[in-house]
Design a protein around this motif. Structure first.
Motif, PDB file in Angstrom:
ATOM      1  N   LEU A   1       3.582   0.181  10.064  1.00 14.21           N
ATOM      2  CA  LEU A   1       3.686   1.397   9.367  1.00 14.21           C
ATOM      3  C   LEU A   1       5.250   1.638   9.041  1.00 14.21           C
ATOM      4  CD1 LEU A   1       0.763   2.897  10.768  1.00 14.21           C
ATOM      5  CD2 LEU A   1       0.734   1.958   8.475  1.00 14.21           C
ATOM      6  N   ARG A   2       5.732   1.891  10.114  1.00 14.94           N
ATOM      7  CA  ARG A   2       7.200   2.299  10.076  1.00 14.94           C
ATOM      8  C   ARG A   2       7.983   1.626   9.205  1.00 14.94           C
ATOM      9  NH1 ARG A   2       6.353   3.886  15.341  1.00 14.94           N
ATOM     10  NH2 ARG A   2       7.096   1.909  16.217  1.00 14.94           N
ATOM     11  N   ASN A   3       7.669   0.193   9.428  1.00 15.35           N
ATOM     12  CA  ASN A   3       8.480  -0.633   8.684  1.00 15.35           C
ATOM     13  C   ASN A   3       8.265  -0.532   6.913  1.00 15.35           C
ATOM     14  OD1 ASN A   3       9.920  -1.549  10.869  1.00 15.35           O
ATOM     15  ND2 ASN A   3       8.514  -3.401  11.340  1.00 15.35           N
ATOM     16  N   ALA A   4       7.062  -0.180   7.026  1.00 15.12           N
ATOM     17  CA  ALA A   4       6.557  -0.207   5.510  1.00 15.12           C
ATOM     18  C   ALA A   4       7.129   1.122   4.753  1.00 15.12           C
ATOM     19  CB  ALA A   4       4.934  -0.208   5.368  1.00 15.12           C
ATOM     20  N   GLY A   5       7.648   2.053   5.417  1.00 16.82           N
ATOM     21  CA  GLY A   5       8.264   3.572   5.014  1.00 16.82           C
ATOM     22  C   GLY A   5       7.406   4.557   5.441  1.00 16.82           C
ATOM     23  N   PHE A   6       6.497   4.415   6.098  1.00 15.46           N
ATOM     24  CA  PHE A   6       5.702   5.530   6.469  1.00 15.46           C
ATOM     25  C   PHE A   6       6.566   6.295   7.795  1.00 15.46           C
ATOM     26  CE2 PHE A   6       1.957   3.256   4.934  1.00 15.46           C
ATOM     27  CZ  PHE A   6       1.539   3.895   3.931  1.00 15.46           C
ATOM     28  N   GLU A   7       6.618   7.657   7.758  1.00 18.58           N
ATOM     29  CA  GLU A   7       7.359   8.324   8.713  1.00 18.58           C
ATOM     30  C   GLU A   7       6.203   9.253   9.828  1.00 18.58           C
ATOM     31  OE1 GLU A   7      10.136  10.925   6.652  1.00 18.58           O
ATOM     32  OE2 GLU A   7      11.406   9.253   6.161  1.00 18.58           O
ATOM     33  N   THR A   8       5.156   9.789   9.036  1.00 17.30           N
ATOM     34  CA  THR A   8       4.254  10.344   9.986  1.00 17.30           C
ATOM     35  C   THR A   8       3.210   9.538  10.138  1.00 17.30           C
ATOM     36  OG1 THR A   8       4.765  12.437   8.941  1.00 17.30           O
ATOM     37  CG2 THR A   8       2.529  12.296   9.972  1.00 17.30           C
ATOM     38  N   ILE A   9       2.935   9.098  11.427  1.00 16.63           N
ATOM     39  CA  ILE A   9       1.951   8.021  11.830  1.00 16.63           C
ATOM     40  C   ILE A   9       1.273   8.519  13.040  1.00 16.63           C
ATOM     41  CG2 ILE A   9       1.453   5.736  12.794  1.00 16.63           C
ATOM     42  CD1 ILE A   9       4.436   5.011  11.495  1.00 16.63           C
ATOM     43  N   GLU A  10       0.007   8.763  13.304  1.00 15.49           N
ATOM     44  CA  GLU A  10      -0.633   9.431  14.385  1.00 15.49           C
ATOM     45  C   GLU A  10      -2.016   8.597  14.301  1.00 15.49           C
ATOM     46  OE1 GLU A  10       0.391  11.465  16.317  1.00 15.49           O
ATOM     47  OE2 GLU A  10       2.190  12.578  14.930  1.00 15.49           O
ATOM     48  N   VAL A  11      -2.529   8.477  15.665  1.00 10.45           N
ATOM     49  CA  VAL A  11      -3.725   7.995  16.007  1.00 10.45           C
ATOM     50  C   VAL A  11      -4.679   9.165  16.119  1.00 10.45           C
ATOM     51  CG1 VAL A  11      -5.437   6.908  17.616  1.00 10.45           C
ATOM     52  CG2 VAL A  11      -2.893   5.748  17.175  1.00 10.45           C
ATOM     53  N   ILE A  12      -5.735   9.092  15.166  1.00  9.37           N
ATOM     54  CA  ILE A  12      -6.575  10.616  15.375  1.00  9.37           C
ATOM     55  C   ILE A  12      -7.975  10.279  15.862  1.00  9.37           C
ATOM     56  CG2 ILE A  12      -5.535  11.313  13.246  1.00  9.37           C
ATOM     57  CD1 ILE A  12      -7.918  10.462  11.494  1.00  9.37           C
TER      58      ILE A  12
ATOM     59  N   LEU B   1       0.803  -1.245  -0.018  1.00  5.71           N
ATOM     60  CA  LEU B   1      -0.172   0.039  -0.254  1.00  5.71           C
ATOM     61  C   LEU B   1       0.982   1.136   0.122  1.00  5.71           C
ATOM     62  CD1 LEU B   1      -3.021  -0.921   2.579  1.00  5.71           C
ATOM     63  CD2 LEU B   1      -2.624  -1.321   0.055  1.00  5.71           C
ATOM     64  N   TYR B   2       2.051   1.247   0.809  1.00 11.06           N
ATOM     65  CA  TYR B   2       2.788   2.370   0.793  1.00 11.06           C
ATOM     66  C   TYR B   2       3.519   2.502  -0.588  1.00 11.06           C
ATOM     67  CZ  TYR B   2       7.153   5.080   1.802  1.00 11.06           C
ATOM     68  OH  TYR B   2       7.759   6.207   1.718  1.00 11.06           O
ATOM     69  N   ASP B   3       3.899   1.606  -1.474  1.00  7.26           N
ATOM     70  CA  ASP B   3       4.412   1.735  -2.579  1.00  7.26           C
ATOM     71  C   ASP B   3       3.391   2.104  -3.729  1.00  7.26           C
ATOM     72  OD1 ASP B   3       6.839   0.713  -1.855  1.00  7.26           O
ATOM     73  OD2 ASP B   3       6.495  -1.166  -2.620  1.00  7.26           O
ATOM     74  N   ALA B   4       1.920   1.989  -3.494  1.00  2.00           N
ATOM     75  CA  ALA B   4       0.841   2.374  -4.422  1.00  2.00           C
ATOM     76  C   ALA B   4       0.519   3.761  -4.030  1.00  2.00           C
ATOM     77  CB  ALA B   4      -0.397   1.356  -3.917  1.00  2.00           C
ATOM     78  N   LEU B   5       1.014   4.462  -2.941  1.00  2.00           N
ATOM     79  CA  LEU B   5       0.566   5.843  -2.676  1.00  2.00           C
ATOM     80  C   LEU B   5       1.346   6.936  -3.396  1.00  2.00           C
ATOM     81  CD1 LEU B   5      -0.121   5.855   1.142  1.00  2.00           C
ATOM     82  CD2 LEU B   5      -1.839   6.436  -0.650  1.00  2.00           C
ATOM     83  N   ASN B   6       0.939   7.923  -3.884  1.00  2.00           N
ATOM     84  CA  ASN B   6       1.726   9.122  -4.335  1.00  2.00           C
ATOM     85  C   ASN B   6       2.471  10.009  -3.322  1.00  2.00           C
ATOM     86  OD1 ASN B   6       0.890   8.969  -7.210  1.00  2.00           O
ATOM     87  ND2 ASN B   6      -0.927   9.844  -6.605  1.00  2.00           N
TER      88      ASN B   6
END
Length: 236
Positions: A210-221, A142-147
């Motif tokens: 999520l971090r391992n997938a490549g995401f840097e900004t991660i929050e619980v909203i 999914l990370y790869d599929a995002l712009n």
């Protein structure tokens, strides 16, 4: 009205026709602040993305989130819903037609469908049904599929690391379901049907994935007891 678990179960939980016809009622009575989470998701998306954004809802079921996005936004988006349950999509198509919404719906296995160039990926209460051995690789896909600057928004049932607190949160959740009119028998039946089908992670396990997938900004909203909504942003 949801009466799926008023009789003894004979199989594990499936998103079949029996579930589909009562699914919207089941969601509102089984998930705390279900409508509010959808509204928050939609408002977040509307603030973040521009006209013409490509948005996909994985495990869209009866298209509640996409329809809410269609109704709430004054922008024109490319909206796509994917689900592997034809019974759910049958109802989704009826609702989309009734609202005259421009939403594409696809019957496919979300773990195998090809995704590219998405601005937002939504996955509400869906990852928990993917086997743990496949889940991390799926989120990386999914990370790869995002712009760049794309959002991944998902809601999940979570577990607490503290076993006593976790039991207390589960008890509070069952109290919530009783307040929605479910009997103890129905609660027990659904718990048994979902055993080994729905496998939740802790909040930290979800964030690590999520971090391992490549995401840097991660929050619980949003968070209520053992339910949480996460937002992860792909770096620019």
């Amino acid at each position: 009205m949801d009466k799926v678990f008023t009789k003894p179960i004979t199989k594990q939980f499936e998103f079949d026709e029996d579930v589909a016809v009562v699914f919207d009622d089941m969601l509102e009575r089984s998930i705390p602040f279900y409508k509010e989470v959808i509204a928050l998701t939609c408002k977040t998306i509307c603030h973040h993305v521009k006209e013409g954004a490509h948005i996909v809802d994985l495990g869209c079921s009866t298209a509640n989130t996409l329809l809410a996005l269609h109704k709430k936004s004054d922008k024109s988006y490319h909206l796509l819903g994917i689900d592997n349950a034809e019974a759910m999509l049958h109802l989704a198509r009826q609702k989309v037609h009734a609202y005259g919404a421009n939403i594409d719906l696809e019957h496919a296995d979300i773990t195998h469908v090809a995704l590219t160039c998405k601005d937002v990926i939504i996955a509400n209460y869906m990852l928990q049904f993917i086997r743990p051995l496949q889940r991390a690789a799926f989120v990386a896909k999914l990370y790869d599929a995002l712009n760049p600057n794309g959002l991944f928004i998902f809601s999940e049932k979570i577990v607490f690391e503290d076993k006593v607190l976790n039991k207390e949160m589960i008890d509070l959740y069952y109290d919530f379901k009783r307040e929605q009119g479910y009997s103890d028998f129905e609660i027990a039946q659904k718990r048994e049907a979902l055993e080994n089908v729905l496998i939740p992670y802790t909040e930290d396990e979800n964030k690590a994935m999520l971090r391992n997938a490549g995401f840097e900004t991660i929050e619980v909203i949003f968070k209520w007891g053992n339910f949480a909504t996460f937002i992860a942003k792909k770096k620019v």
